[in-house]
Design a protein around this motif. Sequence first.
Motif, PDB file in Angstrom:
ATOM      1  N   GLU A 254       0.879  -1.140   0.036  1.00  0.00           N
ATOM      2  CA  GLU A 254      -0.031   0.033   0.072  1.00  0.00           C
ATOM      3  C   GLU A 254       0.756   1.201   0.025  1.00  0.00           C
ATOM      4  OE1 GLU A 254      -2.334   0.486   3.501  1.00  0.00           O
ATOM      5  OE2 GLU A 254      -1.230  -1.086   4.609  1.00  0.00           O
ATOM      6  N   GLY A 255       2.264   1.011  -0.139  1.00  0.00           N
ATOM      7  CA  GLY A 255       2.886   2.115  -0.360  1.00  0.00           C
ATOM      8  C   GLY A 255       3.484   2.856   1.042  1.00  0.00           C
ATOM      9  N   GLY A 256       3.859   2.315   1.924  1.00  0.00           N
ATOM     10  CA  GLY A 256       4.260   2.688   3.285  1.00  0.00           C
ATOM     11  C   GLY A 256       5.183   1.469   3.671  1.00  0.00           C
ATOM     12  N   THR A 257       5.935   1.827   4.699  1.00  0.00           N
ATOM     13  CA  THR A 257       6.854   0.758   5.363  1.00  0.00           C
ATOM     14  C   THR A 257       6.283   0.338   6.701  1.00  0.00           C
ATOM     15  OG1 THR A 257       8.378   2.596   6.154  1.00  0.00           O
ATOM     16  CG2 THR A 257       8.732   1.600   4.088  1.00  0.00           C
ATOM     17  N   ILE A 258       6.838  -0.581   7.191  1.00  0.00           N
ATOM     18  CA  ILE A 258       6.828  -1.138   8.512  1.00  0.00           C
ATOM     19  C   ILE A 258       8.269  -1.726   8.883  1.00  0.00           C
ATOM     20  CG2 ILE A 258       4.340  -1.665   8.466  1.00  0.00           C
ATOM     21  CD1 ILE A 258       5.063  -4.487   8.052  1.00  0.00           C
ATOM     22  N   THR A 259       8.437  -1.880  10.444  1.00  0.00           N
ATOM     23  CA  THR A 259       9.730  -2.407  10.660  1.00  0.00           C
ATOM     24  C   THR A 259       9.855  -3.855  10.345  1.00  0.00           C
ATOM     25  OG1 THR A 259       8.750  -3.045  12.747  1.00  0.00           O
ATOM     26  CG2 THR A 259       9.783  -0.890  12.470  1.00  0.00           C
ATOM     27  N   ALA A 260      11.270  -4.400   9.999  1.00  0.00           N
ATOM     28  CA  ALA A 260      11.544  -5.479   9.569  1.00  0.00           C
ATOM     29  C   ALA A 260      10.919  -6.605  10.748  1.00  0.00           C
ATOM     30  CB  ALA A 260      12.855  -5.590   9.532  1.00  0.00           C
ATOM     31  N   GLU A 261      10.941  -6.193  11.985  1.00  0.00           N
ATOM     32  CA  GLU A 261      10.540  -7.044  13.198  1.00  0.00           C
ATOM     33  C   GLU A 261       8.978  -7.360  12.954  1.00  0.00           C
ATOM     34  OE1 GLU A 261      13.716  -4.329  15.081  1.00  0.00           O
ATOM     35  OE2 GLU A 261      12.244  -4.241  13.353  1.00  0.00           O
ATOM     36  N   ARG A 262       8.274  -6.460  12.262  1.00  0.00           N
ATOM     37  CA  ARG A 262       7.015  -6.434  12.297  1.00  0.00           C
ATOM     38  C   ARG A 262       6.321  -7.211  10.930  1.00  0.00           C
ATOM     39  NH1 ARG A 262       4.940  -6.509  17.378  1.00  0.00           N
ATOM     40  NH2 ARG A 262       2.877  -6.657  16.492  1.00  0.00           N
ATOM     41  N   ALA A 263       7.279  -7.012   9.917  1.00  0.00           N
ATOM     42  CA  ALA A 263       6.933  -7.409   8.575  1.00  0.00           C
ATOM     43  C   ALA A 263       6.784  -8.841   8.504  1.00  0.00           C
ATOM     44  CB  ALA A 263       8.061  -7.111   7.756  1.00  0.00           C
ATOM     45  N   PRO A 264       7.371  -9.875   9.118  1.00  0.00           N
ATOM     46  CA  PRO A 264       6.792 -11.299   8.812  1.00  0.00           C
ATOM     47  C   PRO A 264       5.492 -11.559   9.434  1.00  0.00           C
ATOM     48  CG  PRO A 264       9.220 -11.231   9.657  1.00  0.00           C
ATOM     49  CD  PRO A 264       8.600  -9.891   9.735  1.00  0.00           C
ATOM     50  N   GLU A 265       5.134 -10.852  10.340  1.00  0.00           N
ATOM     51  CA  GLU A 265       3.548 -11.438  11.038  1.00  0.00           C
ATOM     52  C   GLU A 265       2.595 -10.802   9.876  1.00  0.00           C
ATOM     53  OE1 GLU A 265       2.995  -9.102  14.454  1.00  0.00           O
ATOM     54  OE2 GLU A 265       5.145  -9.694  15.378  1.00  0.00           O
ATOM     55  N   HIS A 266       2.965  -9.896   9.136  1.00  0.00           N
ATOM     56  CA  HIS A 266       1.906  -9.319   8.025  1.00  0.00           C
ATOM     57  C   HIS A 266       2.699  -9.516   6.681  1.00  0.00           C
ATOM     58  CE1 HIS A 266      -0.901  -7.572  10.973  1.00  0.00           C
ATOM     59  NE2 HIS A 266       0.358  -7.279  11.664  1.00  0.00           N
ATOM     60  N   ALA A 267       3.024 -10.611   6.330  1.00  0.00           N
ATOM     61  CA  ALA A 267       4.096 -10.864   5.187  1.00  0.00           C
ATOM     62  C   ALA A 267       3.317 -10.639   3.989  1.00  0.00           C
ATOM     63  CB  ALA A 267       4.560 -12.125   5.186  1.00  0.00           C
ATOM     64  N   ILE A 268       2.066 -10.813   3.856  1.00  0.00           N
ATOM     65  CA  ILE A 268       1.076 -10.783   2.809  1.00  0.00           C
ATOM     66  C   ILE A 268       1.068  -9.391   2.344  1.00  0.00           C
ATOM     67  CG2 ILE A 268      -1.080 -10.502   3.769  1.00  0.00           C
ATOM     68  CD1 ILE A 268      -0.170 -12.752   0.859  1.00  0.00           C
ATOM     69  N   THR A 269       1.311  -8.204   3.294  1.00  0.00           N
ATOM     70  CA  THR A 269       1.281  -7.201   2.778  1.00  0.00           C
ATOM     71  C   THR A 269       2.542  -6.471   1.996  1.00  0.00           C
ATOM     72  OG1 THR A 269       2.185  -5.962   4.899  1.00  0.00           O
ATOM     73  CG2 THR A 269      -0.300  -6.549   4.876  1.00  0.00           C
ATOM     74  N   THR A 270       3.426  -7.392   1.922  1.00  0.00           N
ATOM     75  CA  THR A 270       4.650  -6.954   1.298  1.00  0.00           C
ATOM     76  C   THR A 270       4.998  -7.391  -0.170  1.00  0.00           C
ATOM     77  OG1 THR A 270       6.165  -8.865   2.151  1.00  0.00           O
ATOM     78  CG2 THR A 270       5.768  -7.112   3.647  1.00  0.00           C
ATOM     79  N   ILE A 271       3.958  -8.206  -0.545  1.00  0.00           N
ATOM     80  CA  ILE A 271       4.161  -8.679  -1.777  1.00  0.00           C
ATOM     81  C   ILE A 271       4.384  -7.931  -3.166  1.00  0.00           C
ATOM     82  CG2 ILE A 271       2.931 -10.763  -1.247  1.00  0.00           C
ATOM     83  CD1 ILE A 271       0.531  -9.862  -3.120  1.00  0.00           C
ATOM     84  N   GLY A 272       3.888  -6.603  -2.751  1.00  0.00           N
ATOM     85  CA  GLY A 272       4.235  -5.543  -3.963  1.00  0.00           C
ATOM     86  C   GLY A 272       5.042  -4.639  -3.647  1.00  0.00           C
ATOM     87  N   SER A 273       5.911  -5.114  -2.505  1.00  0.00           N
ATOM     88  CA  SER A 273       6.851  -3.619  -2.110  1.00  0.00           C
ATOM     89  C   SER A 273       7.735  -3.420  -2.939  1.00  0.00           C
ATOM     90  CB  SER A 273       7.679  -4.429  -0.795  1.00  0.00           C
ATOM     91  OG  SER A 273       8.674  -5.433  -1.337  1.00  0.00           O
TER      92      SER A 273
END
Length: 700
Positions: A254-273
């Motif tokens: 969605e065009g913004g970042t999250i910390t690497a620690e939190r990213a694996p919990e919401h991994a599906i949000t990174t598919i279009g990073s």
Amino acid sequence: MAYALGIDVGGTFTDAVASDGVDRIVSAKTHTTPPNREVGVLRAIEELAAELGVEVGELLAQTDFIAHGTTASINALVQGTVADVGLIATKGHRDSIYIMNAEGRTLGRSAHEIQDTLRQRKPAPLIPKYRALEVTERIDHAGKVLVPLDEDEVRRVARALVEQGVEAIAVCLLWSFKNPDHERRVRELVHEVAPDLYVTLSSDVSPRIREFARTSTTIMNAQVGPRLRTYLEPLRRQLEDGGLKGPLLVMQSEGGTITAERAPEHAITTIGSVLSGGVIGGLRLAEQLGHRNVITTDVGGTTFLAGLIVDGEPLMAPGSIVNQFPINAATIRVHTIGSGGGALASVDAGGNLRLGPRSAEAVPGPACYGNGGTRPTNTDANLVLGVLDERGLLGGRKPLRKDLAREAIREHVAEPLGLTVEEAAIAIHEVQNAQAGDLLRRAVVQAGYDPRDFVAYAFGGAGPAHCAGYCRDLGVREVVVPLGPVASAFSAYGLAASDVVVSAELSDPSTFPVDPAVLEAHYARLRAELDRALNRQQVKFQDVVLHREVDLRYSMQVYELSVPVPDGAFTERTGQEVLDRFEEQYERINGSGAGYREAGVQAITYRMRAKASLGFPVALPEIDEADGPDPSAALLERRPVCLDSQIGYAPTPVYDYSRLRAGHEIAGPAVVDVPTTVVVIPAGVLGRVDRLGNLVMSYQ
């Protein structure tokens, strides 16, 4: 000195940008290093340090944050290299993921493919049925517990899945988006059996109505989460050991970042990073240039990507589709095809020239790289045509071999089609332009917009070589090629210029407009969730901007449109204003007069997004002005280049970008050499260098 770094790990190259937030931006480009992509990331940082004239440890110690875009999640889903996942579902409902809501044959398919009913097929299931197990529980549509959770059964199911060797468990219970208590208890019980097992809940990942899409999203999150964690944790440790004091952030769809620690919990949000970085870069550049409507085009080594900025904001979508399975994660709407610089050219059984979707990728790469690749690519064609020089890429650090390019084109394209090598090369070049132009037309027109109202931005390693061609028939006003210090690392620039973004949503199907008190309660709940999510990011924000929206549809229809909800207090007028926006958007897409409010309107899902600024300015610096429009001082050479199949090879002026200044004008045909890319200015096109060092092309 403080720095912000953006790192874009693509399928072929890893791009990086560093900004000091004042007046200096540098970029670097290295080869992506699969399967150990962190090696390429660290090499890119080393090159940034060298450009800045500092040691790597010094650069990392002075870095406020690193924003990272990765293809790890999307590549894992597309290629099937995902974790083995088990599913825990409500008894009687595990088969929703296999029934696929009766839409599995058509999801993600073109109109032509949907009409070809004899060839429609469901995709392979996300997980085998023996790993989809059920537990006794039931919550109703209002969130009331009708049947308590059978905890002993959950323990037995968890043990059975662990004995099967699953790496993660997805939990998706009926109506959990209304009451998540049972799902949360399931996670606790699973961790009694396997404390370190990755567990993801649909109520956390996708709290929306519609069981199939919610289940598929949760399963895919579990499939990529462990792999993303395996990639990010060692990378983060290596960066911290190297001196990094700021956080490692990961770009989301969605065009913004999250910390690497939190990213694996919401991994599906990174598919279009990686896809989002270029659009955000385009947004930042558009703010400097004063453009409100922009088509962003990114031609990398593997893919061609197109996004839209409308009225100063990226065009969003509430979800996406991968491998015919829906994903409930808000995303910048990016259209993509496998037609990048490394797209493989071939001749099919019918004697038709094909380009992509398969790619030569980083290894072995195009034939001209000399790394063992024998299949021709778009890059090989551009070398044969003289668009690229044999001195090579990356400022000469990657020499190219024309003999290998010619041989690959001869064997796989020219001889099968009865063409000369040169004719085959120009055919490949023109097919690339045609495929890209078709995608752009669909992206703009199907969204309900007129391309003539837009400016096009073209970036990526191969984009500047083709943009004048694929934009010619669109009718856009002009094409901007971002060069200057970011050149082909423009997506990495977008990452460095990004904000932290978190979102929250809830489903509550009802007739719209609803009572203002209901709106107030829904968005107060979403705001509380966003506050908690922002606090977990552990980074400092300058300011936070909130955006509210609701998914609406006409009664008896099955698809919704996401509609902005105005800021301020909720009144009776709020609902009417939202309805007006809904009908305006509906008619723009489906045609004037298509709206029919008398049918009734339903609200399905409410959503709120928080954009938190990191407060780091990443504006492109201005360059020196030229004494006049004559660019002859930057003329490098004249070499034979074929830019038109009707004209063939002709002596073409080649300009050195490093000698160009603001105000220089170049009339096509011409080529501009940049260390990490090359810009083609065809006949009938005028190129002008603007105050930021961009090359702005207009059609004469």
